[in-house]
Motif scaffolding. Structure first.
Motif, PDB file in Angstrom:
ATOM      1  N   TYR A   1      31.017 -29.410 -21.873  1.00 22.69           N
ATOM      2  CA  TYR A   1      31.612 -28.560 -20.870  1.00 22.69           C
ATOM      3  C   TYR A   1      32.618 -29.777 -19.986  1.00 22.69           C
ATOM      4  CZ  TYR A   1      28.384 -24.534 -19.689  1.00 22.69           C
ATOM      5  OH  TYR A   1      27.856 -23.534 -19.572  1.00 22.69           O
TER       6      TYR A   1
ATOM      7  N   ASN B   1      29.641 -23.620 -23.286  1.00 22.70           N
ATOM      8  CA  ASN B   1      30.482 -23.007 -22.334  1.00 22.70           C
ATOM      9  C   ASN B   1      31.113 -22.024 -22.889  1.00 22.70           C
ATOM     10  OD1 ASN B   1      32.143 -23.107 -20.112  1.00 22.70           O
ATOM     11  ND2 ASN B   1      33.373 -24.901 -20.633  1.00 22.70           N
TER      12      ASN B   1
ATOM     13  N   SER C   1      29.125 -18.562 -22.328  1.00 25.91           N
ATOM     14  CA  SER C   1      29.145 -18.369 -21.017  1.00 25.91           C
ATOM     15  C   SER C   1      30.526 -17.687 -20.307  1.00 25.91           C
ATOM     16  CB  SER C   1      28.849 -19.516 -19.887  1.00 25.91           C
ATOM     17  OG  SER C   1      29.931 -20.375 -19.823  1.00 25.91           O
TER      18      SER C   1
ATOM     19  N   ARG D   1      23.933 -20.012 -10.777  1.00 25.47           N
ATOM     20  CA  ARG D   1      24.701 -18.865 -10.184  1.00 25.47           C
ATOM     21  C   ARG D   1      24.596 -17.585 -11.067  1.00 25.47           C
ATOM     22  NH1 ARG D   1      29.933 -17.173 -12.026  1.00 25.47           N
ATOM     23  NH2 ARG D   1      30.054 -18.735 -13.381  1.00 25.47           N
TER      24      ARG D   1
ATOM     25  N   LYS E   1      25.999 -23.831 -13.338  1.00 21.23           N
ATOM     26  CA  LYS E   1      26.244 -22.268 -13.873  1.00 21.23           C
ATOM     27  C   LYS E   1      24.969 -21.302 -14.063  1.00 21.23           C
ATOM     28  CE  LYS E   1      29.685 -22.052 -16.306  1.00 21.23           C
ATOM     29  NZ  LYS E   1      31.010 -21.738 -16.903  1.00 21.23           N
TER      30      LYS E   1
ATOM     31  N   GLU F   1      32.436 -26.333 -13.394  1.00 20.51           N
ATOM     32  CA  GLU F   1      31.055 -26.126 -13.203  1.00 20.51           C
ATOM     33  C   GLU F   1      30.203 -26.301 -14.437  1.00 20.51           C
ATOM     34  OE1 GLU F   1      28.898 -21.909 -11.714  1.00 20.51           O
ATOM     35  OE2 GLU F   1      30.224 -21.849 -13.103  1.00 20.51           O
TER      36      GLU F   1
ATOM     37  N   VAL G   1      24.213 -20.181 -20.687  1.00 19.90           N
ATOM     38  CA  VAL G   1      25.107 -21.247 -20.243  1.00 19.90           C
ATOM     39  C   VAL G   1      25.097 -22.575 -21.160  1.00 19.90           C
ATOM     40  CG1 VAL G   1      24.491 -20.537 -17.841  1.00 19.90           C
ATOM     41  CG2 VAL G   1      23.332 -22.646 -18.834  1.00 19.90           C
TER      42      VAL G   1
END
Ligand code: ADP
Ligand code: MG
Length: 486
Positions: free
Chosen positions: A191, A336, A339, A317, A314, A309, A333
């Motif tokens: 990420y 990356n 997602s 969220r 994530k 993020e 998630v």
């Protein structure tokens, strides 16, 4: 042996617990090396990416690569760790053919990153693994023993490449936790863009420290360190072998000797390599060629602003906003790119269906073909179109699977497939009634049996009606019309 929750080893009347701590070596994503401008590109011809600094010519001076420092701090922030504004580079002295300097530049007493944590999502809930430190160091070259019958050859391309050594506290308790830990760490670094995590290319490897103790005791047993293991599978196999070896020793009345061991992947066993070296064996001292590394608050703050993020946020969220289960969110998630794909699909389509189709059908295909999601044969836009066709009743879930298969051939638009192959769902009650009446007329015996109480036969009639419509009848309508007519 394993029970549901805990990884324990049973011998005679004793139950042993396994204690694991990792020293992970993560190659910093950077175009050039930690103290020189040579390229770090993987796969180049041997000794073509070697500067005079990397080859340790006399009088050459190392110059710190600011980008690598930034990457280490970024990773530290991702590990929720303390960033040390002053860190010091030391010389770790040892002799080896692939280390022309005669020492490795590393950070010993004053690492750039201090204590942090990584949160694991295990099948039994969340678990925090404490991080002890992250320090920067240079990689060594590579000795090649199998190219020449008489000589060992040396490739210095890797010499001087920046590594982050990430040291965990001894908080891991099973091979499964090690698997989850490495994957989570890799996910965080991917990420952040600080390490590509490519284990085949050696970008991520670990020294695995293992000890055992009778369950319930507080004091740790003596540990052994298994050096340089380069796949998760091998880490798990090595731990399993090593823990059982130590238990056998103890049960035989012998004791475990602290040492460095190697994992032989062919024989699936660990072997003694050398007795454990201590820090003083390396004669660590601050490298006189390098000043202490001081970073300012402004420098750190600027990096903080670049942090994207991360998986934990994530996940939260996705749960809050899209009402995913923690399990679904964890899967979506973990990578990356996955997602991103998910968020593209749900821009124009139903979240629940999208979750199911991505984690079900799509993952199955990717797994099967060994593809990353960025290489998905079906684009996010076409998958969202397929989902909308299901949602608005144009096609049934069953037909959708057929269409999904056809879409893979060149990322075809599902709407076009529906038209070309005439796959639209039959939802006209009049047409379905005619079709169902025919099924009933054709099967008088079965109708009699059904009416005399053999209710299981309902499924037979549904099947016949679906067959008569070439699979296109709306299943809900078929059900309700059949109920009425029978
Ligand atoms: P060193 O630098 O000499 O290798 P450290 O004490 O810094 O030793 O520990 C290195 C690694 O060993 C860390 O990941 C730590 O968690 C792990 N470790 C320490 N003690 C044990 C133990 N008894 N069993 C398993 N792992 C351990
Ligand atoms: Mg060590």
């Amino acid at each position: 042996m394993k029970n549901n929750k805990e990884y324990l080893i049973f011998r005679n009347k004793n139950t042993y617990e396994v204690i694991i701590g990792l020293e992970v070596h993560a190659q910093v994503t950077s175009k050039s090396k930690l103290f020189s401008a040579s390229s770090t590109k993987f796969g180049a011809e041997a000794n073509t990416q070697v500067s005079l600094v990397d080859a340790a010519f006399p009088g050459m001076l190392p110059v710190i690569n600011e980008f690598c420092v930034k990457q280490a701090i970024k990773t530290g922030i991702g590990l929720k760790a303390k960033i040390n504004k002053r860190s010091i580079f030391d010389r770790k002295n040892y002799f080896y053919a692939d280390l022309p300097q005669g020492y490795q530049i590393s950070q010993f007493k004053h690492p750039i990153v201090g204590e942090g944590t990584v949160t694991l999502d295990t099948p039994h809930g969340q678990k925090e693994i404490r991080i002890e430190r992250l320090h920067l160091e240079q990689d060594a070259g590579k000795s090649i023993h199998d190219m020449d019958p008489q000589n060992t050859l040396v490739d210095l391309n890797r010499s001087g490449v920046a590594l982050m050594e990430i040291v965990s506290k001894p908080d891991l308790r099973s091979p499964d936790e090690v698997n989850i830990f490495i994957k989570k760490l890799r996910s965080i670094m991917r990420y952040l863009g600080t390490c590509d995590g490519n284990m085949q290319e050696g970008s991520l490897r670990a020294d695995v420290n293992v000890s055992v103790r009778i369950k319930g005791l507080e004091k740790f047993g003596t540990r052994c360190e298994i050096k340089n293991v380069n796949s998760i599978k091998f880490m798990q196999m090595a731990i399993n072998y090593e823990a059982n070896r130590q238990v056998d020793l103890i049960e035989d009345g012998k004791s475990v000797i602290q040492e460095t061991r190697l994992f032989d992947t062919k024989k699936n066993e660990t072997r003694s390599m050398r007795s454990k070296e201590d820090a003083h064996d390396y004669r660590y001292f601050p490298d006189p060629d390098l000043l202490p590394l001081d970073v300012s608050d402004e420098f750190i703050d600027k990096i903080k602003k670049e942090i994207p993020e991360l998986p934990d946020e994530k996940k939260k969220r996705f749960i809050d906003k899209f009402k995913l289960t923690p399990y679904e969110a964890t899967i979506l998630v973990s990578d990356n790119e996955t997602s991103k794909y998910f968020e593209e699909v749900i821009k124009n389509s139903d979240v629940k269906l999208a979750t199911n189709w991505i984690t079900g059908e799509l993952f199955a295909v990717l797994n099967d073909r060994n593809l990353e999601i960025s290489q998905s044969p079906i684009s996010s836009i076409n998958l969202s179109k397929l989902i909308n066709l299901i949602k608005d009743g144009t096609i049934s879930g069953k037909i959708a699977k057929t269409i999904f298969e056809l879409m893979m051939d060149g990322d075809k638009d599902p709407k076009k497939i529906v038209e070309e192959k005439n796959l639209k769902q039959e939802s006209d009650p009049k047409a379905l009634e005619i079709l169902i009446e025919k099924v009933i007329d054709d099967n008088p015996e079965k109708v009699k049996e059904y009416k005399s109480g053999k209710e299981k036969l309902f499924g037979f009639f549904v099947g016949q009606a679906m067959k008569a419509s070439n699979g296109k009848a709306n299943p809900q309508l078929v059900n309700s019309i059949l109920k009425k007519k029978l």
